[in-house]
Design a protein around this motif. Sequence first.
Motif, PDB file in Angstrom:
ATOM      1  N   LEU A 125      40.601   9.963  41.255  1.00  0.00           N
ATOM      2  CA  LEU A 125      40.417  11.410  41.120  1.00  0.00           C
ATOM      3  C   LEU A 125      41.263  11.990  39.997  1.00  0.00           C
ATOM      4  O   LEU A 125      40.827  12.843  39.239  1.00  0.00           O
ATOM      5  N   HIS A 126      42.532  11.560  39.954  1.00  0.00           N
ATOM      6  CA  HIS A 126      43.452  11.987  38.917  1.00  0.00           C
ATOM      7  C   HIS A 126      44.467  10.864  38.710  1.00  0.00           C
ATOM      8  O   HIS A 126      44.201   9.734  39.113  1.00  0.00           O
ATOM      9  N   THR A 127      45.583  11.159  38.095  1.00  0.00           N
ATOM     10  CA  THR A 127      46.498  10.104  37.650  1.00  0.00           C
ATOM     11  C   THR A 127      46.787   9.061  38.715  1.00  0.00           C
ATOM     12  O   THR A 127      46.628   7.857  38.495  1.00  0.00           O
ATOM     13  N   ASP A 128      47.233   9.488  39.895  1.00  0.00           N
ATOM     14  CA  ASP A 128      47.527   8.523  40.955  1.00  0.00           C
ATOM     15  C   ASP A 128      46.922   8.943  42.302  1.00  0.00           C
ATOM     16  O   ASP A 128      47.456   8.621  43.357  1.00  0.00           O
ATOM     17  N   GLY A 129      45.811   9.641  42.256  1.00  0.00           N
ATOM     18  CA  GLY A 129      45.093  10.022  43.466  1.00  0.00           C
ATOM     19  C   GLY A 129      43.723   9.375  43.494  1.00  0.00           C
ATOM     20  O   GLY A 129      43.040   9.298  42.470  1.00  0.00           O
ATOM     21  N   PHE A 130      43.324   8.896  44.664  1.00  0.00           N
ATOM     22  CA  PHE A 130      42.083   8.147  44.790  1.00  0.00           C
ATOM     23  C   PHE A 130      41.251   8.663  45.959  1.00  0.00           C
ATOM     24  O   PHE A 130      41.779   9.206  46.931  1.00  0.00           O
ATOM     25  N   ALA A 131      39.945   8.466  45.838  1.00  0.00           N
ATOM     26  CA  ALA A 131      39.017   8.773  46.931  1.00  0.00           C
ATOM     27  C   ALA A 131      38.176   7.540  47.205  1.00  0.00           C
ATOM     28  O   ALA A 131      37.579   6.968  46.285  1.00  0.00           O
ATOM     29  N   VAL A 132      38.156   7.117  48.453  1.00  0.00           N
ATOM     30  CA  VAL A 132      37.274   6.034  48.897  1.00  0.00           C
ATOM     31  C   VAL A 132      36.044   6.704  49.488  1.00  0.00           C
ATOM     32  O   VAL A 132      36.089   7.243  50.589  1.00  0.00           O
ATOM     33  N   LEU A 133      34.950   6.703  48.729  1.00  0.00           N
ATOM     34  CA  LEU A 133      33.750   7.449  49.119  1.00  0.00           C
ATOM     35  C   LEU A 133      32.819   6.583  49.952  1.00  0.00           C
ATOM     36  O   LEU A 133      32.410   5.496  49.527  1.00  0.00           O
ATOM     37  N   LEU A 134      32.494   7.067  51.127  1.00  0.00           N
ATOM     38  CA  LEU A 134      31.604   6.370  52.058  1.00  0.00           C
ATOM     39  C   LEU A 134      30.338   7.195  52.215  1.00  0.00           C
ATOM     40  O   LEU A 134      30.215   8.041  53.089  1.00  0.00           O
ATOM     41  N   GLY A 135      29.403   6.967  51.308  1.00  0.00           N
ATOM     42  CA  GLY A 135      28.138   7.675  51.336  1.00  0.00           C
ATOM     43  C   GLY A 135      27.061   6.883  52.038  1.00  0.00           C
ATOM     44  O   GLY A 135      27.341   5.886  52.720  1.00  0.00           O
ATOM     45  N   PRO A 136      25.802   7.294  51.880  1.00  0.00           N
ATOM     46  CA  PRO A 136      24.690   6.614  52.554  1.00  0.00           C
ATOM     47  C   PRO A 136      24.537   5.138  52.190  1.00  0.00           C
ATOM     48  O   PRO A 136      23.962   4.372  52.958  1.00  0.00           O
ATOM     49  N   THR A 137      25.050   4.698  51.027  1.00  0.00           N
ATOM     50  CA  THR A 137      24.917   3.287  50.652  1.00  0.00           C
ATOM     51  C   THR A 137      26.031   2.419  51.228  1.00  0.00           C
ATOM     52  O   THR A 137      25.976   1.193  51.106  1.00  0.00           O
ATOM     53  N   ALA A 138      27.051   3.023  51.828  1.00  0.00           N
ATOM     54  CA  ALA A 138      28.165   2.253  52.377  1.00  0.00           C
ATOM     55  C   ALA A 138      27.839   1.752  53.772  1.00  0.00           C
ATOM     56  O   ALA A 138      27.073   2.364  54.517  1.00  0.00           O
ATOM     57  N   ASP A 139      28.448   0.634  54.127  1.00  0.00           N
ATOM     58  CA  ASP A 139      28.245   0.044  55.448  1.00  0.00           C
ATOM     59  C   ASP A 139      29.148   0.668  56.508  1.00  0.00           C
ATOM     60  O   ASP A 139      28.994   0.389  57.690  1.00  0.00           O
ATOM     61  N   GLN A 140      30.106   1.465  56.098  1.00  0.00           N
ATOM     62  CA  GLN A 140      31.065   2.073  57.013  1.00  0.00           C
ATOM     63  C   GLN A 140      30.902   3.583  57.031  1.00  0.00           C
ATOM     64  O   GLN A 140      30.422   4.180  56.074  1.00  0.00           O
ATOM     65  N   LYS A 141      31.322   4.172  58.127  1.00  0.00           N
ATOM     66  CA  LYS A 141      31.369   5.625  58.255  1.00  0.00           C
ATOM     67  C   LYS A 141      32.829   6.072  58.212  1.00  0.00           C
ATOM     68  O   LYS A 141      33.748   5.311  58.524  1.00  0.00           O
ATOM     69  N   ILE A 142      33.034   7.320  57.837  1.00  0.00           N
ATOM     70  CA  ILE A 142      34.384   7.840  57.813  1.00  0.00           C
ATOM     71  C   ILE A 142      34.941   7.889  59.230  1.00  0.00           C
ATOM     72  O   ILE A 142      34.262   8.333  60.172  1.00  0.00           O
ATOM     73  N   SER A 143      36.147   7.377  59.402  1.00  0.00           N
ATOM     74  CA  SER A 143      36.723   7.284  60.736  1.00  0.00           C
ATOM     75  C   SER A 143      38.234   7.127  60.623  1.00  0.00           C
ATOM     76  O   SER A 143      38.734   6.499  59.675  1.00  0.00           O
ATOM     77  N   ALA A 144      38.944   7.687  61.588  1.00  0.00           N
ATOM     78  CA  ALA A 144      40.399   7.524  61.629  1.00  0.00           C
ATOM     79  C   ALA A 144      40.793   6.070  61.827  1.00  0.00           C
ATOM     80  O   ALA A 144      41.942   5.690  61.548  1.00  0.00           O
ATOM     81  N   ASP A 145      39.878   5.245  62.293  1.00  0.00           N
ATOM     82  CA  ASP A 145      40.171   3.824  62.499  1.00  0.00           C
ATOM     83  C   ASP A 145      40.466   3.096  61.190  1.00  0.00           C
ATOM     84  O   ASP A 145      41.047   2.012  61.203  1.00  0.00           O
ATOM     85  N   LEU A 146      40.055   3.679  60.060  1.00  0.00           N
ATOM     86  CA  LEU A 146      40.324   3.053  58.764  1.00  0.00           C
ATOM     87  C   LEU A 146      41.796   3.170  58.371  1.00  0.00           C
ATOM     88  O   LEU A 146      42.303   2.332  57.613  1.00  0.00           O
ATOM     89  N   LEU A 147      42.478   4.198  58.862  1.00  0.00           N
ATOM     90  CA  LEU A 147      43.833   4.462  58.399  1.00  0.00           C
ATOM     91  C   LEU A 147      44.847   3.380  58.778  1.00  0.00           C
ATOM     92  O   LEU A 147      45.673   3.004  57.935  1.00  0.00           O
ATOM     93  N   PRO A 148      44.865   2.862  60.014  1.00  0.00           N
ATOM     94  CA  PRO A 148      45.832   1.807  60.311  1.00  0.00           C
ATOM     95  C   PRO A 148      45.692   0.595  59.399  1.00  0.00           C
ATOM     96  O   PRO A 148      46.697   0.008  58.975  1.00  0.00           O
ATOM     97  N   ARG A 149      44.455   0.235  59.076  1.00  0.00           N
ATOM     98  CA  ARG A 149      44.237  -0.910  58.193  1.00  0.00           C
ATOM     99  C   ARG A 149      44.731  -0.613  56.775  1.00  0.00           C
ATOM    100  O   ARG A 149      45.401  -1.451  56.153  1.00  0.00           O
ATOM    101  N   LEU A 150      44.414   0.578  56.262  1.00  0.00           N
ATOM    102  CA  LEU A 150      44.883   0.956  54.928  1.00  0.00           C
ATOM    103  C   LEU A 150      46.404   1.075  54.894  1.00  0.00           C
ATOM    104  O   LEU A 150      47.053   0.676  53.919  1.00  0.00           O
ATOM    105  N   ARG A 151      46.976   1.612  55.953  1.00  0.00           N
ATOM    106  CA  ARG A 151      48.424   1.769  56.021  1.00  0.00           C
ATOM    107  C   ARG A 151      49.130   0.414  56.039  1.00  0.00           C
ATOM    108  O   ARG A 151      50.281   0.290  55.600  1.00  0.00           O
TER     109      ARG A 151
END
Length: 231
Positions: A125-151
Motif C-alpha cells: 500500500l505504501h512504504t511499509d504497509g501491506f494489504a493481503v486481499l482476499l477477493g472472489p478468486t481467493a480460496d480463503q475468506k477474511i477471518s480473525a483465524d488468520l491472525l494467529p498464523r500471521l503473528r
Amino acid sequence: MSHTITERAEKALLALFPTAQGRPDGPTWLVDQLVDAELHRRGSPDSVTGAIHALALNQGQLLKEEFDLSTHGHSDGWVIGAVLIDPLEFTLFNMRYGFKAGDVAMRAMVEGMKEVCPSAKVVRLHTDGFAVLLGPTADQKISADLLPRLREVLPAKVAAVTPKDAEAERRVVFTFGLLELTVVDPPNWQILGPLVWAECERALVIARRQPTEALQLRRVTLDGRLPEMRR
C-alpha cells in the motif's frame, strides 16, 4: 544500438521530475522509471518486496478479474476482504541495520504473507504497509483465524534474515487490521481499485489508533439512483 530521446521529451521529463536534473544520466534514468511505473500498473511485483505495487491497484487492472467473477452472481454487492499489516516503527529497524537489511526483511514479510494466504493478492500500500486481499478468486475468506498464523510466521521470517547482534531479541512488532468491504452496484472495475486502496488505508489507521484487531465492516453504495420525484 544506442537510442536517444527528443529534446522536447528530455526537457519535459526534467521539468516533471526535478530530482533527476542533477543526474548525468537523468533522461535515460527517467525513461527507466516510466517503464517501471507502467510495468507496476500492469501488475509486475515491486522489486524490493515482491508484493504487487500499489499502482496496479490504483491505476491498473488488478481487480478486473475479481469484478468479472463476482458481480454477475452476487446481487447484494461486490465483496472483498483484506488483512492490513504494518510493521511498527520500521524506520528504527532501517536505522539500526541499514536499508538493505530493511529491504530483505520486508521481502521476508511478504513471503510470510503469501505462505499463510497463498491465493491472496498481496499489495504494498505504501512504504511499509501491506494489504493481503482476499477477493472472489481467493480460496480463503477474511477471518480473525488468520491472525494467529500471521503473528507466528511474520516475526519468524524477519528474525531469520535479521543480522544477529546483542539486541537481536528485539523483534519487529506488527499492527494487524481486518476489513470486509462490500461495494453495492459498482459500475465498473476501474472504480474498485482506488476505493479498496482508500478503505484499506482507513482500516489500517483505525487499527493503529484504537488499537483493535476486530473485523471492520464497511458497506459503500454506488447505485447512483435518483430519489423519486414528486409531482
